[in-house]
Design an enzyme around this catalytic site. Sequence first.
Site, mmCIF file in Angstrom:
data_model
loop_
_atom_site.group_PDB
_atom_site.id
_atom_site.type_symbol
_atom_site.label_atom_id
_atom_site.label_comp_id
_atom_site.label_asym_id
_atom_site.label_seq_id
_atom_site.Cartn_x
_atom_site.Cartn_y
_atom_site.Cartn_z
ATOM 1 C CB THR A 11 -0.940 0.023 1.155
ATOM 2 O OG1 THR A 11 -1.672 -1.183 1.136
ATOM 3 C CG2 THR A 11 -1.763 1.406 1.326
ATOM 4 C CB SER A 49 2.352 -8.021 1.998
ATOM 5 O OG SER A 49 1.301 -7.909 2.431
ATOM 6 C CB THR A 81 0.557 -3.585 6.513
ATOM 7 O OG1 THR A 81 -0.623 -3.645 5.657
ATOM 8 C CG2 THR A 81 1.417 -2.277 6.511
ATOM 9 C CG ASP A 82 -2.520 -7.502 3.917
ATOM 10 O OD1 ASP A 82 -2.985 -6.668 4.615
ATOM 11 O OD2 ASP A 82 -3.037 -7.527 2.788
#
Length: 319
Positions: A11, A49, A81-82
């Site tokens: 993102t 990710s 971030t996942d």
Amino acid sequence: MSVALFTLGGTISVTGGRRLTGADLTAAVPGLSEVGHAVEIQDVEAVSSANLTAAKMLEVVDAASKAVAAGATGVVVTQGTDTLEETAFLVDQVWPHPQPFVLTGAMRNPTLAGPDGPANLLAAVRVACSPAARDLGALVVFKDEIHAARWVRKTHSMSTATFVSPNVGPIGHLVEDRVSVLTRPLRLDGVQGSAEPADLDAIRVALYTVTMDDDGLLLRGLADTHQGLVVAGFGVGHVPAALVPGLEELAARMPVVLTSRTGAGSIGRSTYKSPGSEFDLLQRGLIDGGFLDPYKARVLLRLLLATDDDLATAFGQYV
Ligand code: ASP
């Protein structure tokens, strides 16, 4: 003096039309030039990710090792971030250097009002070049907080406050332009053997979350396709009694690690004794995952199987 920046998409770099490069990301950070360290950029791969692999992260670690050998004060990785809690923990296991290895990203992309990427990147660079952050292994820097890789979790799908360390809290903070480390966790031993990307690719470790009224059908035949299993049990590490024979059989054929699906705290050892309790499962050969959440336990088990390391010693550090 320089900081090595590796970009991996996510993102933080997503705009409507194209993926931002490291040069774009750094250009959008006010005050970066005042940090006093040049940022040496390597754009690795623009990938969400969800599509990051452990093998790719080992390649980044290798490139980062070369950067610190060439004089970089620290390392920053930007990514989605996942899976960041998993990649950070993986890096922590294999990063042997004193230089900080900092991972960050963003929850609000650059096209939104109030994107958090620039602030996170600035904070990450500050931490990466701070003497106070040396010898702490891999760190996640987000929202002006510093989290140890071994404890940090992504806990919200959209909030910029998504990263928390439930059992301990952040180990430090960014205060204006200062890096303040409030507590220094002892560095644990990482994996001892050398983890090769191809070896890791070849290891399949399943993660199984138990649910109410679970009959365990999905576990049947698992030892034929996987080399290890992590069980995310209820509470302190419980499963329905119906799963016990199957888990015992699996534990006789491959390592099975017991963790809690709750999101914080450790599994127990001896509070409950009934079939499917933590005591019962540990007696039947499951490995105590301690405070490790299921995702980190899976990362660790996979690495240990790839490096042929001693499982009891490694998991024993987290109980
Ligand atoms: N889905 C995105 C990813 O993990 C979310 C993010 O970057 O924060 O790549």
